[in-house]
Design an enzyme around this catalytic site. Structure first.
Site, PDB file in Angstrom:
ATOM      1  CE  LYS A 176       9.747  21.197  -3.466  1.00 18.54           C
ATOM      2  NZ  LYS A 176       9.526  19.620  -3.670  1.00 18.54           N
ATOM      3  CB  THR A 231      13.077  12.358  -8.298  1.00 19.34           C
ATOM      4  OG1 THR A 231      13.578  12.090  -7.437  1.00 19.34           O
ATOM      5  CG2 THR A 231      13.012  13.620  -8.673  1.00 19.34           C
ATOM      6  CB  ALA A 276       4.230   4.000  -4.628  1.00 13.45           C
ATOM      7  N   GLY A 313       0.681  -0.897   0.411  1.00  8.90           N
ATOM      8  CA  GLY A 313      -0.103  -0.057   0.184  1.00  8.90           C
ATOM      9  C   GLY A 313       0.838   1.279   0.065  1.00  8.90           C
ATOM     10  CD  GLU A 361       7.392  10.784   1.243  1.00 10.01           C
ATOM     11  OE1 GLU A 361       7.140  11.727  -0.597  1.00 10.01           O
ATOM     12  OE2 GLU A 361       7.384   9.976   1.729  1.00 10.01           O
ATOM     13  CB  VAL A 382       3.494 -11.665   0.192  1.00 13.96           C
ATOM     14  CG1 VAL A 382       3.658 -12.407  -0.632  1.00 13.96           C
ATOM     15  CG2 VAL A 382       1.873 -11.215   0.067  1.00 13.96           C
TER      16      VAL A 382
END
Length: 536
Positions: A101, A367, A38, A35, A72, A208
Site C-alpha cells: 500500500k 489507523t 489485536a 484473540g 484491511e 469468559v
C-alpha cells in the site's frame, strides 16, 4: 530467511529498556482476553520483552465469539512491527493474501474542478526532493497566484499507486519508500497466533462468563465456561466493542465521537480481482458515506462506511451493489456496526484495553492496527521500566487521549472540508461546528494563508499525522481561492520548475517493479532507511 531468534535478541540487546533484565518483572503473568489481530499482536509484543521467558503471557480466546475480519489496510508502522520481530514479508504476506500500500486515493470528496480526487501519500526521504516545491506552490496559490498545487504531482507514492507498481525499489536504487499493507484481517490474526504460540505464549480456548474483582476493585480472576477460573497479575482487554473487562467489569466511561464523526455502520462485499493490482486503497465518496476498495492477492475487498442516521442498512447495501455493478449478483454482503469514540481511560487499574475495546475511529485512514501497536508498545515500555503506579497510568492515558483526539481531528477535517451538496449527509458534515479548538486553529491558519507548522505544534498534533499530510489533505480538497480570483504568479511564486519535478518522479518511478511481479518474488528485508520520516 534470517534467524528469527537472533534478530529478536539483537533488537532487545540494542533498544533502551529503561531497566535491567536482572530486575524482577512488576508482573509475572499477563492474560490477554480476546484473540484476533489485536490480541495476538499484543501477545507477541509482550512475549518479546526484556524479561523473556520470565513473563508468562496467556491469550484467552473464546470459541463462541467471532472475529471482525474483512480486507484491511495499514499505516507504514505495521512494517516496523514485523521488522522488530524478525518476520520477513516473504513469510507473512503470502499467508495473509497481503499486498503493498503506497497510500490512499480519495475520490469524489471534492467537487472543485481539478480537485475531484487526490492521493494521501506515505511520505519518505525521497520526497525531500519534491516536497518543498509542493508546499511553496500551495502557499503561492493561497496568496492568489495561479500556480499548480495539487499534491499528486509532487509525491512518488501517488505515481506508484496509480501505475500499479510495488513500493519496493530494485536493488540498484538507493532510496527506500515508506509503505503500508493491505491484508485479510482474519488470516493475519491466525498467522500472529501461530507465531505467538511458537514463541512461548499460552493459548486457551475458553469463554469468559464472569469477571471477578478483588476488594480493591482490580480484576482478580476470570470465571470460565468449564467451571474453572483463571487468575493473572495484569490483564489486557482485546474483547472488541463488547469491552468485557474495561467497559463492563471496570465500568470505564466511554466518550463518543458521534457529534463530529457521523458514520457508525458498514457493509462489506468482496469481489474477484479485476484489472491491474494497484498499490493503493481507494476511498470513494457515496451518498451517505464512502466506499473502500482494497486489493488483496485473492480478491478485491469492498465496503461502504455510512451513517445509519442518514440511510438504512438495506439502502446502504443497495447503493454499494450499484457502485460495484452487482445489483443482480448473488453475492452475500456482511453488515457491521461500529462504536466510534474512546474509553476515558485506556489503562484502568490492572487492565489495559487494546484494539476495539479501547476505542475506534472510523477506518478512513486505516489507523486501527496502529493504535494496537502503539498501545502495546507503551505497555511493554511501562513493564520494562517496572513502573505501574498512578503517575505512570496517568501519563499513559493522557498520551492515548492525545493520539485518539488528534487522529479524530485529522479524520474530521476530511468531512468538514468536503464540497458536496447532493445529500443532507455531506451538507451537515460541511456545516458541522463541533470541532476541537486545535482543529479550528489549523483550519483558520490555512484560511489565513499562514504556514501550518505553528498551528499543528500549538494543537500538539506532533503525536499524529506529519505536517505534509495536512498539506496534502487541504490542498487535495482544493481549499484555495476561487479560480476566477487567481492572478498570474510573480517570478518568485513561479520559481519552481515543475517539468523537472515531473522528470524526477518519472525517472525515480522507473526503478520500481510491477506490483504483481513484486508479490510473486518478495525480496529479503531491506535496511530501514525511512523510520525517522514518520513520527507517531
Amino acid at each position: 530467511m534470517s534467524d528469527t531468534a537472533t534478530l529478536i535478541d539483537q533488537y532487545i540487546a540494542a533498544r533502551p529498556l529503561g531497566g535491567s533484565t536482572d530486575v524482577p518483572p512488576p508482573v509475572k503473568h499477563i492474560c490477554v482476553v480476546g484473540g484476533g489481530s489485536a490480541g495476538w499482536m499484543t501477545a507477541l509484543m509482550l512475549a518479546t520483552t526484556a524479561y523473556g521467558p520470565r513473563l508468562k503471557v496467556t491469550v484467552l480466546e473464546s470459541p463462541q465469539v467471532g472475529i471482525i475480519g474483512v480486507g484491511e489496510g495499514s499505516t507504514p508502522w505495521l512494517r516496523r512491527f514485523f521488522e522488530v520481530l524478525g518476520i520477513e514479508e516473504s513469510e507473512w504476506m503470502p499467508a495473509c493474501n497481503a499486498t503493498y500500500k503506497s497510500g490512499i486515493t480519495f475520490e469524489g470528496w471534492s467537487t472543485k474542478p481539478g480537485f475531484e480526487r487526490y492521493f494521501h501519500p506515505f511520505v519518505s526521504m525521497l520526497d525531500n526532493m519534491t516536497m518543498h516545491p509542493f508546499v511553496d506552490n500551495v502557499h503561492a496559490r493561497l496568496e492568489g497566484a495561479d500556480v499548480y498545487a495539487h499534491p499528486d504531482r509532487f509525491f512518488i507514492s501517488a505515481t506508484l499507486g496509480r501505475q500499479a507498481k510495488g513500493p519496493r525499489a530494485n536493488t540498484n536504487f538507493p532510496f527506500d519508500v515508506w509503505y503500508g499493507y493491505h491484508f485479510d484481517a482474519t488470516l493475519l490474526g491466525q498467522f500472529l497466533a501461530a507465531k505467538a504460540v511458537q514463541r512461548g505464549v499460552t493459548h486457551l480456548q475458553r469463554h469468559v462468563t464472569q469477571v471477578l474483582l478483588n476488594e480493591r476493585g482490580d480484576i482478580d480472576r476470570l470465571q470460565l465456561d468449564d467451571g474453572e477460573t483463571l487468575a493473572a497479575d495484569f490483564f489486557v482487554d482485546c474483547t472488541g466493542f463488547a469491552s468485557l473487562l474495561t467497559g463492563k467489569a471496570l465500568q470505564t466511561p466511554f466518550i463518543g465521537f458521534g457529534e463530529n464523526l457521523f458514520n457508525d455502520a458498514a457493509v462489506a462485499l468482496p469481489t474477484p480481482l479485476d484489472g491491474p493490482l494497484e498499490s493503493q486503497t481507494v476511498s470513494t465518496a457515496l451518498r451517505h458515506g464512502w466506499a473502500w476498495k482494497i486489493p488483496l492477492t485473492q480478491r478485491q475487498g469492498n465496503g461502504y462506511v455510512y451513517s445509519s442516521a442518514h440511510c438504512s442498512a438495506d439502502e446502504a447495501e443497495t447503493e454499494l451493489r450499484a457502485h460495484l455493478g452487482l445489483l443482480d449478483a448473488d453475492v452475500p454482503a456482511r453488515h457491521l456496526k461500529m462504536r466510534v469514540g474512546r474509553m476515558a481511560k485506556v489503562w484502568n487499574r490492572n487492565c489495559v484495553a487494546v484494539g476495539l475495546s479501547q476505542g475506534f475511529i472510523e477506518p478512513l485512514e486505516a489507523t486501527a492496527l496502529l493504535f494496537v501497536q502503539v498501545t502495546a508498545s507503551m505497555l511493554v515500555e511501562a513493564l520494562e521500566k517496572g513502573d505501574l503506579g498512578t503517575s505512570a497510568q496517568d501519563q499513559f492515558n493522557e498520551a492515548m487521549r492525545r493520539r485518539f483526539d488528534n487522529t479524530r481531528d485529522y479524520i474530521v477535517a476530511h468531512y468538514k472540508t468536503n464540497s458536496r451538496t447532493d445529500t443532507a449527509y455531506w451538507r451537515e458534515n460541511a456545516e458541522n461546528m463541533h470541532l476541537s479548538e486545535s482543529l479550528q486553529g489549523v483550519l483558520m491558519t490555512w484560511l489565513s494563508r499562514k504556514p501550518l507548522v505553528a498551528a499543528l505544534k500549538a494543537g500538539r498534533f506532533g503525536g499524529g499525522y506529519p505536517t505534509v499530510s495536512w498539506y496534502a489533505l487541504l490542498a487535495g480538497m482544493g481549499i484555495f481561492p476561487d479560480p476566477n480570483d487567481l492572478q498570474p504568479p510573480t517570478t518568485h511564486q513561479a520559481r519552481h520548475n515543475l517539468a523537472a519535478v515531473d522528470d524526477f518522479i518519472a525517472r525515480s518511478a522507473s526503478n520500481f517493479p510491477d506490483h504483481r511481479a513484486l508479490l510473486a518474488d518478495i525480496p529479503p528485508g531491506v535496511a530501514d532507511k525511512a523510520l525517522q520520516i514518520y513520527t507517531w
